[in-house]
Design a protein around this motif. Structure first.
Motif, PDB file in Angstrom:
ATOM      1  N   GLY A 357       0.793  -1.226   0.000  1.00 60.76           N
ATOM      2  CA  GLY A 357       0.000   0.000   0.000  1.00 60.76           C
ATOM      3  C   GLY A 357       0.822   1.270   0.000  1.00 60.76           C
ATOM      4  N   ASP A 358       2.122   1.166   0.267  1.00 57.19           N
ATOM      5  CA  ASP A 358       2.976   2.354   0.231  1.00 57.19           C
ATOM      6  C   ASP A 358       3.215   2.790  -1.212  1.00 57.19           C
ATOM      7  N   VAL A 376       6.573   6.595   0.601  1.00 55.57           N
ATOM      8  CA  VAL A 376       5.513   7.462   1.128  1.00 55.57           C
ATOM      9  C   VAL A 376       4.386   6.588   1.653  1.00 55.57           C
ATOM     10  N   ARG A 377       3.943   6.895   2.866  1.00 52.85           N
ATOM     11  CA  ARG A 377       2.835   6.153   3.484  1.00 52.85           C
ATOM     12  C   ARG A 377       1.844   7.146   4.069  1.00 52.85           C
ATOM     13  N   ASP A 378       0.606   7.010   3.701  1.00 52.45           N
ATOM     14  CA  ASP A 378      -0.437   7.925   4.202  1.00 52.45           C
ATOM     15  C   ASP A 378      -0.025   9.378   4.005  1.00 52.45           C
ATOM     16  N   ALA A 403       7.655  15.062   9.344  1.00 52.37           N
ATOM     17  CA  ALA A 403       6.495  14.154   9.337  1.00 52.37           C
ATOM     18  C   ALA A 403       5.196  14.883   8.983  1.00 52.37           C
ATOM     19  N   GLU A 404       5.310  15.926   8.170  1.00 57.06           N
ATOM     20  CA  GLU A 404       4.120  16.661   7.756  1.00 57.06           C
ATOM     21  C   GLU A 404       3.495  15.998   6.530  1.00 57.06           C
ATOM     22  N   PRO A 405       2.162  16.080   6.376  1.00 55.42           N
ATOM     23  CA  PRO A 405       1.528  15.516   5.177  1.00 55.42           C
ATOM     24  C   PRO A 405       2.060  16.188   3.922  1.00 55.42           C
ATOM     25  N   LEU A 406       2.282  15.394   2.891  1.00 55.13           N
ATOM     26  CA  LEU A 406       2.755  15.915   1.619  1.00 55.13           C
ATOM     27  C   LEU A 406       1.572  16.370   0.774  1.00 55.13           C
ATOM     28  N   PRO A 407       1.771  17.361  -0.105  1.00 53.12           N
ATOM     29  CA  PRO A 407       0.681  17.775  -1.004  1.00 53.12           C
ATOM     30  C   PRO A 407       0.187  16.601  -1.844  1.00 53.12           C
ATOM     31  N   ALA A 408      -1.089  16.601  -2.121  1.00 52.03           N
ATOM     32  CA  ALA A 408      -1.719  15.448  -2.766  1.00 52.03           C
ATOM     33  C   ALA A 408      -1.210  15.182  -4.175  1.00 52.03           C
TER      34      ALA A 408
END
Length: 423
Positions: A357-358, A376-378, A403-408
């Motif tokens: 799933g990664d 990249v995970r989640d 550990a910040e969310p990456l842009p979609a």
């Protein structure tokens, strides 16, 4: 802790030397009295001044003289081997008969090399390695190897991890005929994924190193007390003038254990780097925090900085009483250089192997021998490995540590992976 507190640090390696220097800086002012708030004594076994162990392979390769990797030493450096800790009287007993008193003791005893259970390694139940067989952990190990190696010498390096790869490269640069024997199926398997391991393998082979994976050494054969060959588990023998043992390390916990301090694999410490004895702390390779033994330079330095703040604050100096060690997200970086050969760089951080799933982004250039991969995970960067050109490693490591969310849309991540101005 009172002012003018006596802090004794056992171990003059990277962690111990950093702590002693930081305490001198933070404890230099004792407030209105003007007296030093902390008295620091660094106790080390080695005759050399403190040095950066990470760079020993560069000394072996001939790139640096030993003095180049020396660390800034504190004003009080005692050369002695501590043989026991008396917790009741808060004193240390040394092999030369001297006694050192402390208010706070810090164990920065580091680690010892793992010596594999090979037949013939110690002969008649002795403890001295045969002539030509070297561990690769201390400056004396490095200088002994440097003195022994010569162009054309037949060298066998046992162990294909970070240390073994560094040693094999350095010996090859010095003109030795090097065989590297790795028991597992690939090189540096703890840090690198299979593709990166293959590039390291190719780099060593291009230098003339003969690499054998899934290969176990079982016997060291000596004549007249000097090594002559090593025998593999399949019976094949390799002639050897030099054998380098690079089979990993284990924490030095003997002093703590003998003193009744809580030990598991390492010396157990909390977020204030405190052991089971409130007057004794531990940092570096010997310390185990939240179940983790790091054995790397970056965590050791971070632990030293945190502990310096805490001890200085307790002594009434300019430290931070709220400082805590909560673990290190550590990046492994290795640059293999030497003489006229071009450098070979690699870096790895986090999880380099994806889970189901990664998402994985890979860029490879076989001609240039470069490789970049991130996992990249989640929508978060959880790991990566780079071989060859490391211009992007700084930006990638910062994205991972944050550990910040990456842009979609993923475009900024691809930019990080390809923009060589990111370091």
């Amino acid at each position: 802790m009172t002012s003018n507190a006596r802090v004794v640090v056992i171990g003059a390696g990277l962690a111990g030397a950093r702590l002693a220097r930081r305490l001198e800086e933070l404890g230099a002012s004792g407030g209105t009295s003007g007296a030093a708030a902390v008295s620091v004594e660094l106790v080390g076994e080695e005759e050399h001044r403190p040095y950066n162990r990470v760079l020993l392979a560069e000394v072996l390769a001939g790139r640096y003289a030993p003095e180049v990797i020396a660390l800034p030493a504190p004003s009080r450096l005692t050369r002695a081997r501590v043989t026991g800790i008396d917790r009741a009287t808060r004193t240390l007993h040394c092999a030369d008969g001297s006694v050192i008193a402390y208010d706070t003791l810090v164990l920065a005893t580091g680690s010892n090399p793992v010596l594999p259970p090979l037949r013939g390694l110690f002969g008649q139940g002795g403890h001295e390695l045969p002539e030509g067989v070297h561990a690769f952990r201390t400056m004396d190990d490095c200088l002994g190897l440097s003195k022994a190696v010569r162009p054309g010498a037949r060298a066998v390096v046992i162990g294909g991890g970070l240390l073994g790869v560094s040693a094999a490269r350095a010996l090859a640069v010095r003109g030795a005929q090097v065989v590297l024997a790795q028991q597992s199926e690939r090189l540096m398997e703890r840090q690198l994924d299979p593709s990166a391991s293959r590039l390291v393998h190719r780099h060593l082979t291009d230098l003339g190193v003969e690499v054998h994976t899934e290969c176990r050494v079982r016997d060291v054969r000596c004549v007249g007390g000097a090594v002559r060959s090593v025998e593999m588990s399949d019976g094949y023998a390799l002639d050897a003038d030099l054998v380098v043992l690079a089979c990993g390390v284990h924490p030095r916990v003997g002093l703590a254990q003998d003193a009744g301090i809580a030990v598991h694999k390492g010396i157990l410490v909390d977020d204030e780097l405190r052991t089971s004895d409130p007057h004794i702390r531990a940092i570096g390779d010997c310390a185990q925090h939240e179940g983790t033994l790091y054995g790397l330079a970056t965590p050791a330095l971070e632990q030293a900085d945190v502990l310096a703040e805490l001890i200085a604050s307790e002594a009434g100096a300019a430290g931070n009483a709220n400082s805590r060690y909560t673990g290190t997200r550590s990046l492994t970086r290795l640059t293999l250089t030497g003489q006229s050969h071009s450098p070979f760089d690699l870096a790895a951080f986090g999880e380099t192997e994806p889970r189901p799933g990664d998402d994985v982004i890979q860029l490879a250039d076989a001609t240039r021998g470069t490789y970049r991969k991130v996992v990249v995970r989640d929508d978060r960067l959880v790991g990566g490995v780079l071989v060859g050109e490391l211009g992007t490693v700084g930006a990638l490591a910062r994205a991972w540590e944050g550990a910040e969310p990456l842009p979609a849309d993923g475009a900024p991540l691809l930019h990080l992976l390809t923009n060589d101005g990111g370091s």
